[in-house]
Design an enzyme around this catalytic site. Structure first.
Site, PDB file in Angstrom:
ATOM      1  CG  ASP A  13      38.356  39.607  38.197  1.00  0.00           C
ATOM      2  OD1 ASP A  13      37.861  40.418  39.006  1.00  0.00           O
ATOM      3  OD2 ASP A  13      39.166  38.733  38.540  1.00  0.00           O
ATOM      4  CE  LYS A  16      31.441  40.907  39.045  1.00  0.00           C
ATOM      5  NZ  LYS A  16      32.552  40.136  38.476  1.00  0.00           N
ATOM      6  N   GLY A  40      36.852  43.498  43.103  1.00  0.00           N
ATOM      7  CA  GLY A  40      37.596  44.628  42.545  1.00  0.00           C
ATOM      8  C   GLY A  40      36.934  44.971  41.226  1.00  0.00           C
ATOM      9  CG  HIS A  41      33.267  45.449  40.675  1.00  0.00           C
ATOM     10  ND1 HIS A  41      31.912  45.376  40.778  1.00  0.00           N
ATOM     11  CD2 HIS A  41      33.727  44.208  40.972  1.00  0.00           C
ATOM     12  CE1 HIS A  41      31.560  44.135  41.130  1.00  0.00           C
ATOM     13  NE2 HIS A  41      32.650  43.429  41.260  1.00  0.00           N
ATOM     14  CD  GLN A 223      32.748  38.209  45.336  1.00  0.00           C
ATOM     15  OE1 GLN A 223      31.668  38.325  45.869  1.00  0.00           O
ATOM     16  NE2 GLN A 223      33.664  39.142  45.421  1.00  0.00           N
TER      17      GLN A 223
HETATM   18  P1  GDP Z   1      34.710  43.163  37.466  1.00  0.00           P
HETATM   19  O1  GDP Z   1      35.297  42.656  38.728  1.00  0.00           O
HETATM   20  O2  GDP Z   1      33.757  42.206  36.835  1.00  0.00           O
HETATM   21  O3  GDP Z   1      34.114  44.535  37.578  1.00  0.00           O
HETATM   22  O4  GDP Z   1      35.939  43.279  36.436  1.00  0.00           O
HETATM   23  P2  GDP Z   1      37.407  43.896  36.754  1.00  0.00           P
HETATM   24  O5  GDP Z   1      37.293  45.364  36.820  1.00  0.00           O
HETATM   25  O6  GDP Z   1      38.038  43.172  37.887  1.00  0.00           O
HETATM   26  O7  GDP Z   1      38.200  43.425  35.454  1.00  0.00           O
HETATM   27  C1  GDP Z   1      37.798  43.804  34.181  1.00  0.00           C
HETATM   28  C2  GDP Z   1      38.939  44.590  33.511  1.00  0.00           C
HETATM   29  O8  GDP Z   1      38.676  44.707  32.135  1.00  0.00           O
HETATM   30  C3  GDP Z   1      39.067  46.014  34.020  1.00  0.00           C
HETATM   31  O9  GDP Z   1      40.404  46.386  33.964  1.00  0.00           O
HETATM   32  C4  GDP Z   1      38.232  46.819  33.018  1.00  0.00           C
HETATM   33  O10 GDP Z   1      38.660  48.169  32.908  1.00  0.00           O
HETATM   34  C5  GDP Z   1      38.513  46.066  31.762  1.00  0.00           C
HETATM   35  N1  GDP Z   1      37.425  46.041  30.760  1.00  0.00           N
HETATM   36  C6  GDP Z   1      36.085  45.922  30.948  1.00  0.00           C
HETATM   37  N2  GDP Z   1      35.456  45.819  29.755  1.00  0.00           N
HETATM   38  C7  GDP Z   1      36.418  45.851  28.801  1.00  0.00           C
HETATM   39  C8  GDP Z   1      36.411  45.747  27.369  1.00  0.00           C
HETATM   40  O11 GDP Z   1      35.379  45.569  26.719  1.00  0.00           O
HETATM   41  N3  GDP Z   1      37.642  45.799  26.740  1.00  0.00           N
HETATM   42  C9  GDP Z   1      38.822  45.965  27.420  1.00  0.00           C
HETATM   43  N4  GDP Z   1      39.953  45.996  26.730  1.00  0.00           N
HETATM   44  N5  GDP Z   1      38.853  46.067  28.754  1.00  0.00           N
HETATM   45  C10 GDP Z   1      37.670  46.001  29.437  1.00  0.00           C
HETATM   46  P1  IMO Z   2      35.004  40.450  41.350  1.00  0.00           P
HETATM   47  O1  IMO Z   2      33.744  41.004  41.960  1.00  0.00           O
HETATM   48  C1  IMO Z   2      37.678  37.023  40.928  1.00  0.00           C
HETATM   49  C2  IMO Z   2      37.991  34.336  44.390  1.00  0.00           C
HETATM   50  C3  IMO Z   2      39.311  34.273  45.123  1.00  0.00           C
HETATM   51  C4  IMO Z   2      39.279  32.831  45.604  1.00  0.00           C
HETATM   52  C5  IMO Z   2      37.811  32.617  45.945  1.00  0.00           C
HETATM   53  C6  IMO Z   2      37.466  32.768  47.416  1.00  0.00           C
HETATM   54  O2  IMO Z   2      36.061  41.454  41.122  1.00  0.00           O
HETATM   55  O3  IMO Z   2      34.689  39.640  40.121  1.00  0.00           O
HETATM   56  P2  IMO Z   2      37.285  34.867  49.020  1.00  0.00           P
HETATM   57  O4  IMO Z   2      38.314  35.886  49.450  1.00  0.00           O
HETATM   58  O5  IMO Z   2      36.082  35.453  48.381  1.00  0.00           O
HETATM   59  O6  IMO Z   2      36.930  33.924  50.138  1.00  0.00           O
HETATM   60  O7  IMO Z   2      38.052  33.960  47.924  1.00  0.00           O
HETATM   61  O8  IMO Z   2      37.089  33.576  45.181  1.00  0.00           O
HETATM   62  N1  IMO Z   2      37.410  35.697  44.249  1.00  0.00           N
HETATM   63  C7  IMO Z   2      37.384  36.392  43.105  1.00  0.00           C
HETATM   64  N2  IMO Z   2      37.912  36.114  41.887  1.00  0.00           N
HETATM   65  N3  IMO Z   2      36.977  38.162  41.107  1.00  0.00           N
HETATM   66  C8  IMO Z   2      36.419  38.438  42.306  1.00  0.00           C
HETATM   67  O9  IMO Z   2      35.590  39.478  42.507  1.00  0.00           O
HETATM   68  C9  IMO Z   2      36.654  37.556  43.389  1.00  0.00           C
HETATM   69  N4  IMO Z   2      36.284  37.546  44.696  1.00  0.00           N
HETATM   70  C10 IMO Z   2      36.748  36.396  45.202  1.00  0.00           C
HETATM   71  O10 IMO Z   2      40.390  34.524  44.268  1.00  0.00           O
HETATM   72  O11 IMO Z   2      39.597  31.964  44.542  1.00  0.00           O
HETATM   73 MG    MG Z   3      37.151  42.216  39.580  1.00  0.00          MG
END
Ligand code: GDP
Ligand code: IMO
Ligand code: MG
Length: 428
Positions: A13, A16, A40-41, A223
């Site tokens: 998270d 990416k 979840g991106h 991840q």
């Molecule tokens: P990912 O799984 O690595 O793609 O990240 P997620 O989407 O799960 O979580 C990142 C969160 O931060 C999302 O809600 C993005 O919209 C938000 N985000 C990404 N870059 C920035 C930033 O530079 N500033 C802020 N405030 N939010 C950001």
């Molecule tokens: P993104 O791509 C954050 C964590 C789960 C759990 C562990 C194993 O959005 O960064 P799984 O269901 O993969 O067997 O769970 O990995 N986990 C993540 N945590 N971001 C993710 O994906 C994750 N995908 C799995 O919470 O601790």
């Molecule tokens: Mg994510």
């Protein structure tokens, strides 16, 4: 012309999805090479929010060919639900390609994931419950179902029979669940097969030919490094290779062809699920970061655990991935703090560790050694050049760069596509 890997440098998270989306207009292919719908991106374009789980974020960029590589595990129902939701929002998804060697998540994988967690009780991993671990376990045990198996009902039935022979013993005798029949399982797996068929290719061939033709290919990890099955905080990890090497094994593109490895890293740290997290804040500061950063899971909605930036983790990630660049995200979230602590080393039983201890028990007991940096009060969300940042924010970024082992090439100051400061071109 580059082949660039974009991966998570912490526990996921990091942003990416946004980093991938930003390069979208300049790349030809975006390949997802590991994980599945546990990811979840989030991508925000013109104020519109898209949450992608199984699909590569590049699918939102017109002109990009999105590819699901062999290293991914696919839940077919989720795949088509996600595609339909994008189609309903006017996104052209017609170029999606899927590797014939990718594995499929079967109904029993989801069940086993959830009941295993329940059986583990206090020792649970905190998985997303999507069947990810059991699907990879079957792949390694050589009883998995691959995409190509869906197009020969005879072979598919044989493979499902083989898998269920063992699974039903486990489900019935150990977990006290009902047995699954071969017929219902095959029927569910075949429900979307014809719709999938035109997308299925030899993805390794397509990608290598694209590189031969001078195209730009971006490999988007799910991840993150600390959740990687080999290099993460095992057993509190996911079941795939989320580090740079996974981009090669999960796509069929050799390491000699990769030009850049970009680590996405938050200006602080978060983690979802169980497992060690040295800089975790269980006090008001942690709650402040969670609220300010909107730190709630994109996939499961769970509140994310929050803590300060951990430079030991950053250096470890730089090392095991061979990072060439860092993208520092969510700097804007830290606005308003008087001082910002950064973990520069750990102390374990009175001994200082500058680098990650290889012994997991030591990591569980690691106490962060903090250095404090001056905060800033100005709104930085409109900054587009490094010089636009207040001096204290500039100093914070330069300090992180110095102690993290890799140059910071871009800085995120908001969720929107445009809210980024670029220092070095990631595709140059
Ligand atoms: P990912 O799984 O690595 O793609 O990240 P997620 O989407 O799960 O979580 C990142 C969160 O931060 C999302 O809600 C993005 O919209 C938000 N985000 C990404 N870059 C920035 C930033 O530079 N500033 C802020 N405030 N939010 C950001
Ligand atoms: P993104 O791509 C954050 C964590 C789960 C759990 C562990 C194993 O959005 O960064 P799984 O269901 O993969 O067997 O769970 O990995 N986990 C993540 N945590 N971001 C993710 O994906 C994750 N995908 C799995 O919470 O601790
Ligand atoms: Mg994510």
């Amino acid at each position: 012309m580059p082949a660039v890997v974009v991966l998570g440098a912490q526990w996921g998270d990091e942003g990416k999805g946004k980093a991938t989306d930003q390069l979208g207009s300049r790349v030809d292919y975006v390949v997802k090479f590991n994980g599945g719908n546990n990811a979840g991106h989030t991508v925000v374009i013109d104020g519109e929010k898209y949450a992608l789980h199984l699909l590569p974020s590049g699918i939102l960029s017109p002109g990009v060919t999105p590819v699901i590589g062999n290293g991914v595990v696919i839940d077919l129902e989720v795949l088509f639900r996600e595609l339909d939701a994008l189609i309903a929002r006017g996104v052209d998804v017609s170029r999606l390609l899927v590797s014939a060697n990718a594995h499929v998540i079967a109904p029993y994988h989801r069940t086993i994931d959830r009941v295993t967690e329940r059986f583990l009780g206090k020792r649970k991993i905190g998985t997303t419950g999507r069947g990810i671990g059991p699907a990879y376990a079957d792949k390694i045990s050589r009883v998995g179902i691959r995409v190509q198996d869906l197009f020969d009902e005879h072979i598919l039935t044989q493979k499902v029979e083989g898998a269920l022979d063992q699974k039903n013993h486990l489900l019935v005798k150990v977990f006290n669940r009902r047995a699954m029949t071969v017929e219902e399982t095959v029927e569910e797996l075949l429900a979307n097969a014809e719709r999938l068929r035109p997308m299925v290719v030899d993805a390794a061939l397509v990608l290598n030919e694209a590189l031969d033709a001078g195209k730009n290919v971006l490999f988007e990890a799910g991840q993150a490094t600390m959740l990687d099955v080999d290099h993460g905080t095992y057993p509190f990890v996911t079941s795939s290779s989320a580090t740079a090497g996974g981009a090669c094994t999960g796509s069929g593109v050799g390491p000699t062809r990769i030009d850049r490895v970009v680590g996405v890293i938050k200006a602080y740290t978060t983690r979802v699920g169980e497992g060690p997290f040295p800089t975790e804040l269980l006090d008001d500061s942690g709650e402040w970061l969670r609220q300010r950063g909107g730190e709630f899971g994109t996939t499961t909605g769970r509140p994310r655990r929050c803590g300060w930036y951990d430079a030991v983790v950053a250096r470890y990630s730089s090392r095991v991935n061979g990072l060439t660049d860092l993208v520092l995200t969510k700097l804007d979230t830290l606005t308003g703090l008087a001082t910002i602590p950064v973990c520069v080393a750990y102390e374990v039983d009175g001994v200082r560790h500058a680098e990650m201890p290889y012994d997991q028990s030591q990591f569980h007991h690691a106490v962060p050694v903090y250095e404090e940096f001056e905060g800033w009060q100005e709104d930085i969300s409109g900054a587009r050049r490094f010089e636009d940042l207040p001096p204290a924010a500039q100093r914070y970024v330069l300090a992180l760069e110095e102690i993290s082992g890799t140059r910071i090439s871009a800085i995120g100051v908001g969720p929107g596509r445009e809210a980024t400061i670029s220092r070095f071109d990631l595709l140059d």
